[in-house]
Design an enzyme around this catalytic site. Structure first.
Site, PDB file in Angstrom:
ATOM      1  N   LEU A 190       0.853  -1.204   0.000  1.00  0.00           N
ATOM      2  CA  LEU A 190       0.000   0.000   0.000  1.00  0.00           C
ATOM      3  C   LEU A 190       0.878   1.240   0.000  1.00  0.00           C
ATOM      4  CD1 LEU A 190      -1.360   2.293   2.162  1.00  0.00           C
ATOM      5  CD2 LEU A 190      -2.470   1.632   0.034  1.00  0.00           C
ATOM      6  N   TYR A 193      -2.100  -3.165  13.316  1.00  0.00           N
ATOM      7  CA  TYR A 193      -0.886  -3.162  14.150  1.00  0.00           C
ATOM      8  C   TYR A 193      -0.821  -1.898  14.984  1.00  0.00           C
ATOM      9  CZ  TYR A 193       1.530  -0.206  10.653  1.00  0.00           C
ATOM     10  OH  TYR A 193       1.898   0.796   9.794  1.00  0.00           O
ATOM     11  N   TYR A 203       1.137  -6.976  16.218  1.00  0.00           N
ATOM     12  CA  TYR A 203       0.270  -7.209  15.050  1.00  0.00           C
ATOM     13  C   TYR A 203      -0.928  -8.083  15.393  1.00  0.00           C
ATOM     14  CZ  TYR A 203       4.063  -5.515  12.071  1.00  0.00           C
ATOM     15  OH  TYR A 203       5.014  -4.730  11.470  1.00  0.00           O
ATOM     16  N   ARG A 209      -3.068  -9.815  12.700  1.00  0.00           N
ATOM     17  CA  ARG A 209      -3.291  -9.962  11.256  1.00  0.00           C
ATOM     18  C   ARG A 209      -3.463 -11.403  10.821  1.00  0.00           C
ATOM     19  NH1 ARG A 209       2.475  -8.275   8.531  1.00  0.00           N
ATOM     20  NH2 ARG A 209       1.114  -8.019   6.732  1.00  0.00           N
ATOM     21  N   ARG A 252      10.349 -11.607   5.472  1.00  0.00           N
ATOM     22  CA  ARG A 252       9.891 -11.540   6.867  1.00  0.00           C
ATOM     23  C   ARG A 252       9.591 -12.963   7.331  1.00  0.00           C
ATOM     24  NH1 ARG A 252      11.633  -7.494   5.853  1.00  0.00           N
ATOM     25  NH2 ARG A 252      10.770  -5.378   5.912  1.00  0.00           N
ATOM     26  N   ALA A 273      11.411   3.245   3.480  1.00  0.00           N
ATOM     27  CA  ALA A 273      12.486   3.674   2.567  1.00  0.00           C
ATOM     28  C   ALA A 273      12.422   2.847   1.288  1.00  0.00           C
ATOM     29  CB  ALA A 273      13.849   3.506   3.234  1.00  0.00           C
ATOM     30  N   ASP A 314       9.933   0.906   0.200  1.00  0.00           N
ATOM     31  CA  ASP A 314       8.629   1.009  -0.474  1.00  0.00           C
ATOM     32  C   ASP A 314       8.556   2.276  -1.332  1.00  0.00           C
ATOM     33  OD1 ASP A 314       8.021  -1.176   1.142  1.00  0.00           O
ATOM     34  OD2 ASP A 314       6.945   0.030   2.624  1.00  0.00           O
TER      35      ASP A 314
HETATM   36  P1  ADP Z   1      14.407  -0.963   3.118  1.00  0.00           P
HETATM   37  O1  ADP Z   1      13.657   0.084   3.883  1.00  0.00           O
HETATM   38  O2  ADP Z   1      13.512  -1.744   2.230  1.00  0.00           O
HETATM   39  O3  ADP Z   1      15.308  -1.814   3.961  1.00  0.00           O
HETATM   40  P2  ADP Z   1      16.854   0.246   2.165  1.00  0.00           P
HETATM   41  O4  ADP Z   1      17.349   0.497   3.552  1.00  0.00           O
HETATM   42  O5  ADP Z   1      17.671  -0.671   1.355  1.00  0.00           O
HETATM   43  O6  ADP Z   1      15.335  -0.177   2.117  1.00  0.00           O
HETATM   44  O7  ADP Z   1      16.784   1.654   1.467  1.00  0.00           O
HETATM   45  C1  ADP Z   1      16.081   1.908   0.273  1.00  0.00           C
HETATM   46  C2  ADP Z   1      16.656   3.156  -0.355  1.00  0.00           C
HETATM   47  O8  ADP Z   1      16.467   4.264   0.543  1.00  0.00           O
HETATM   48  C3  ADP Z   1      18.134   3.102  -0.627  1.00  0.00           C
HETATM   49  O9  ADP Z   1      18.426   2.503  -1.880  1.00  0.00           O
HETATM   50  C4  ADP Z   1      18.526   4.569  -0.606  1.00  0.00           C
HETATM   51  O10 ADP Z   1      18.218   5.159  -1.847  1.00  0.00           O
HETATM   52  C5  ADP Z   1      17.586   5.134   0.456  1.00  0.00           C
HETATM   53  N1  ADP Z   1      18.251   5.145   1.757  1.00  0.00           N
HETATM   54  C6  ADP Z   1      17.997   4.328   2.820  1.00  0.00           C
HETATM   55  N2  ADP Z   1      18.799   4.638   3.878  1.00  0.00           N
HETATM   56  C7  ADP Z   1      19.574   5.677   3.478  1.00  0.00           C
HETATM   57  C8  ADP Z   1      20.582   6.475   4.103  1.00  0.00           C
HETATM   58  N3  ADP Z   1      20.988   6.251   5.362  1.00  0.00           N
HETATM   59  N4  ADP Z   1      21.145   7.453   3.364  1.00  0.00           N
HETATM   60  C9  ADP Z   1      20.766   7.708   2.096  1.00  0.00           C
HETATM   61  N5  ADP Z   1      19.805   7.002   1.466  1.00  0.00           N
HETATM   62  C10 ADP Z   1      19.223   5.999   2.127  1.00  0.00           C
END
Ligand code: ADP
Length: 302
Positions: free
Chosen positions: A32, A88, A101, A103, A167, A256, A258
């Protein structure tokens, strides 16, 4: 150019603390979140739809209203008499967030239980987006229904994108998780994992190893995210690495990945330019992590 982006998965009620014993109700869930950001990233000529199952009760109705108000098409959503949506609760203790959760009996677990409706929802989409959580919540027989429906949709011209979002607690076992995620990758044009998960649950020693593993499973292209580290985009004969801009003030990394996926796909579906797609993904994710919460309305000043 018009098109349809369809995300498939589970949206949940979120209860977020506002004070001692008080909570604010919202709605969130990995697929979502991506649909919500995709709506904002794609041109207005595109339809962004969400496919899931909900109940027929008041809170299910509020969820659908929220999705509609976000510009998301919910006309295909399955509505079940005997279930309601999952929930949640976020709790805070000494500044640390923890999640509880409810769910395990959610309506979304039945999203693939009516093959005709699933098939109608998926047919005609230009891009179908789902995650490992979408698969994890399905009973085994429904997972196979989902895979079959995905195959038919691809034969009819749909592209598919998948974030493994590993997960293990949602799966029957880690082995089943790895097997299903690998099978799903083989049905996808784009696989968009986060390296941290792949290291933890497949034991990959580098992002390149994750990319190779999903290419070997049959993925068309693999986009490996890795927090602040380089994003790897790999196709069978081609590999590129892109460095996201540094973010100094990381507040909350929820969503991040998503949001990255949404902005990446929004750009990729319209321009096909990989470098521009990574830049769009990293830019949005880089903004989202500077705010608290999954759904950050950062588009007015974008
Ligand atoms: P998830 O939340 O799925 O674990 P990631 O941590 O791999 O995802 O981060 C996804 C994207 O978010 C990265 O490819 C980057 O572009 C951005 N990102 C995440 N953490 C940082 C950070 N500390 N600094 C800069 N960009 C970040």
């Amino acid at each position: 150019m018009a098109g349809t982006f369809l995300a498939v998965g589970e949206c949940m009620v979120e209860m977020a603390p506002t004070g001692e014993g008080t909570f604010q109700m919202g709605f969130a869930g990995d697929t979502l979140n991506t649909a919500w950001y995709a709506r904002k990233c794609l041109p207005a000529s595109w339809t962004t739809g969400y496919f899931t199952a909900v109940g027929k009760d008041q809170v299910s109705g509020q969820m659908l209203d929220f999705l509609r108000q976000s510009g998301i098409d919910v006309s295909q959503v399955l509505e079940l008499d005997d279930r309601t949506v999952g929930l949640y609760m976020i709790q805070l203790k000494d500044g640390e967030r923890s999640f509880a959760y409810w769910r395990s009996q959610s309506a979304a677990r039945r999203l693939a239980s009516e093959q005709a409706q699933l098939s109608e929802a998926l047919t005609g989409a230009d891009l179908i987006y789902f995650s490992g959580i979408t698969l994890a919540i399905l009973p085994e027989a429904d997972r196979n229904t989902f895979f079959d429906t995905l195959r038919s949709a691809r034969r009819a011209g749909a592209k598919t994108a998948f974030d493994p979002n590993l997960r293990p607690r949602l799966w029957e076992s880690a082995d089943i998780m790895r097997a299903c995620v690998t099978e799903a990758a083989g049905l996808c044009d784009l696989v968009m994992p986060s390296f941290e998960d792949e290291l933890a649950h497949f034991g990959d020693q580098s992002a390149d190893v994750s990319a190779d593993r999903y290419l070997a499973a049959g993925a068309g292209m693999v986009v490996v995210k890795n927090g602040p580290e380089e994003v790897i985009c790999a196709r069978p004969q081609e590999r590129q690495a892109f460095q996201p801009s540094p973010v100094q003030n990381v507040v909350d990394t929820t969503a991040a990945g998503d949001s990255f996926n949404a902005a990446f796909l929004g750009e990729y579906l319209t321009s096909g330019d990989i470098a521009a797609s990574v830049a769009a993904g990293a830019r949005l994710a880089g903004t989202v992590i500077q705010h608290r919460g999954a759904l950050v309305d950062c588009f007015e000043d974008a």
